[in-house]
Design a protein around this motif. Structure first.
Motif, short mmCIF file in Angstrom:
data_model
loop_
_atom_site.label_atom_id
_atom_site.label_comp_id
_atom_site.label_asym_id
_atom_site.label_seq_id
_atom_site.Cartn_x
_atom_site.Cartn_y
_atom_site.Cartn_z
N ASN A 140 0.82 -1.21 0.00
CA ASN A 140 0.00 0.00 0.00
C ASN A 140 0.85 1.26 0.00
O ASN A 140 0.50 2.25 -0.65
N ALA A 143 2.00 1.92 -3.46
CA ALA A 143 0.93 2.52 -4.26
C ALA A 143 0.84 4.02 -4.00
O ALA A 143 0.62 4.81 -4.92
N CYS A 150 -3.80 4.89 -2.03
CA CYS A 150 -3.78 3.42 -1.95
C CYS A 150 -5.12 2.96 -1.43
O CYS A 150 -5.90 3.74 -0.86
N LEU A 151 -5.38 1.69 -1.61
CA LEU A 151 -6.66 1.12 -1.20
C LEU A 151 -6.89 1.30 0.30
O LEU A 151 -8.00 1.62 0.74
N ARG A 154 -7.92 4.97 0.80
CA ARG A 154 -9.12 5.39 0.08
C ARG A 154 -10.38 4.81 0.69
O ARG A 154 -11.40 5.47 0.79
N SER A 213 -4.56 -5.65 -2.52
CA SER A 213 -3.62 -4.53 -2.46
C SER A 213 -2.62 -4.59 -3.60
O SER A 213 -2.24 -3.55 -4.16
N ASP A 216 -4.22 -3.28 -6.71
CA ASP A 216 -4.25 -1.82 -6.68
C ASP A 216 -2.89 -1.22 -7.02
O ASP A 216 -2.81 -0.21 -7.73
N THR A 220 -1.18 0.95 -10.92
CA THR A 220 -0.46 2.22 -11.04
C THR A 220 0.62 2.17 -12.11
O THR A 220 1.19 3.19 -12.46
N TRP A 356 -10.24 -11.75 -6.84
CA TRP A 356 -10.84 -10.49 -7.27
C TRP A 356 -12.36 -10.55 -7.23
O TRP A 356 -13.02 -9.60 -6.80
N LEU A 366 -11.91 -1.26 -8.55
CA LEU A 366 -10.58 -0.66 -8.44
C LEU A 366 -10.05 -0.16 -9.78
O LEU A 366 -9.00 0.49 -9.82
N ARG A 369 -9.67 4.41 -10.89
CA ARG A 369 -9.11 5.02 -9.69
C ARG A 369 -9.63 6.43 -9.46
O ARG A 369 -9.69 6.90 -8.33
N ALA A 372 -12.56 6.12 -7.30
CA ALA A 372 -12.39 5.13 -6.24
C ALA A 372 -12.48 5.72 -4.85
O ALA A 372 -12.39 5.01 -3.87
#
Length: 373
Positions: A140, A143, A150-151, A154, A213, A216, A220, A356, A366, A369, A372
């Motif tokens: 994370n 990210a 990051c998840l 967020r 994670s 995610d 990027t 997923w 996801l 973004r 998100a």
């Protein structure tokens, strides 16, 4: 709307009954005692696996190569179509302090997992959780470094909910493994049902947060993010006969994994995925295959890659740990990377898709973004 909701509800009930009930019904129909398949902790070895076979090895090697070829082809498409993100340049964000803390936790726990300090003996079997807690923090943090978000930041509440959902998710695969016995655990001797269930649930709780994670983070990367979003459109057959063939075949295969564990062990990873996709289609829900119609390959490719990356670390950190898993996979038990026969890594891509499908129910989409937050 009410009719759609009812269809979704009954579809969910049918899905649960099929996934859990079919393997057990199969062994009961074969006249076998179901008790060993429900044993906690799972210590009884009752499947005598077939030895190595070059013909089966070549078969599974071909399947793995086709899957790798598909992933590489998709990545090549993403490379052609990638565009650099607008805004802050990649890697110009600060690496958060909690990322460094996660890295320290991960490295310290790794050391404790592989060394045998006498003063640490009581905690030696329980190093999986802190290693992966540190890993999740680092992923994370990377990210954030790459994209500024990051998840975990967020959607903090949904992210936390991933942990209990993950425990139940992996317990399901532990249940399926009882019918094929492709892996078993050592270093758990002496644990009773309550102790084993508690500590195992803590470890299993890190599976989905780790994979989701990683998804995610991979998004990027321009090649895997906006690059895969603009690939070739695929025409997917939507006729009823596709479901009429795939759903019964997947159900029969799942029901028979305990009867023919050597021949059908790979269906542990494939049949649940097919059943879920068919039920989603029957209830009118979009599946992860639907974006392929508009050329968006991310929901298929990125989760598969994320599971492969996480799988590498799962297998590596398991290798010298005290409480660990060992594989007994028929026909392909050669050429290992860590404990895993090299062809066994082919199970990770479909497992990533299952991760997923489950994780998306918790964290939502996801793949956009910008929407998100």
């Amino acid at each position: 709307m009410q009719r759609s909701d009812n269809k979704t509800f009954f579809g969910s009930i049918a899905l649960a009954l099929l996934l859990v009930g079919l393997p057990l019904l199969g062994v009961i129909a074969a006249g076998r005692d179901p008790a060993p398949y429900l044993e906690i902790p799972p210590v009884t070895r009752y499947v005598a696996h077939a030895g190595f076979s070059w013909s089966w090895f070549c078969f599974f090697a071909t399947a793995d190569l086709l899957m790798i070829g598909g992933l590489l082809g998709a990545i090549h498409c993403g490379q052609r179509n990638k565009t650099e993100p607008i805004g802050a340049p990649v890697f110009h964000n600060a690496f958060p302090w909690w990322g460094w803390a996660g890295m320290a936790l991960c490295l310290a726990s790794w050391l404790m997992a592989w060394k045998r300090f006498t003063w640490f003996w009581l905690f030696q079997p329980h190093t999986f959780l802190p290693i992966w807690a540190g890993f999740i923090l680092v992923v994370n943090a990377l990210a954030v470094k790459r994209s500024g978000s990051c998840l975990m930041l967020r959607r903090p509440l949904r992210f936390l909910l991933l942990f209990p959902v993950s425990a139940g998710f992996w317990w399901f695969f532990e249940y399926l493994n009882r019918f094929v016995q492709n892996w078993y655990y050592t270093g758990i001797e002496g644990m009773g049902p309550a102790e084993y269930s508690y500590f195992s649930s803590l470890a299993f709780a890190t599976v989905l947060p780790g994979v989701i994670s990683m998804i995610d983070l991979l998004l990027t990367i321009p090649v895997l993010g906006n690059g895969l979003a603009s690939c070739r459109r695929l025409h997917l057959p939507s006729s009823w006969w596709v479901q009429a063939i795939c759903l019964p075949a997947a159900c029969i295969g799942l029901a028979m994994i305990g009867i023919f564990p050597d021949q059908l062990f790979a269906l542990l990873w494939v049949s649940p995925l097919i059943i879920i996709l068919c039920i989603q289609t029957w209830t009118g829900q979009p599946t992860l295959l639907h974006p392929l119609k508009i050329g968006d390959w991310r929901p298929v490719v990125v989760p598969a890659l994320a599971a492969l990356v996480c799988g590498f670390f799962w297998e590596m950190w398991n290798y010298f740990s005290l409480a660990r898993w060992t594989y007994t996979i028929p026909y392909v038990q050669r050429f290992h990377l860590f404990e895993m026969p090299i062809l066994g890594f082919g199970g990770y891509p479909p497992f990533g898709l299952a991760c997923w499908l489950t994780g998306a129910l918790v964290v939502g989409d996801l793949f956009n973004r910008e929407n998100a937050h």
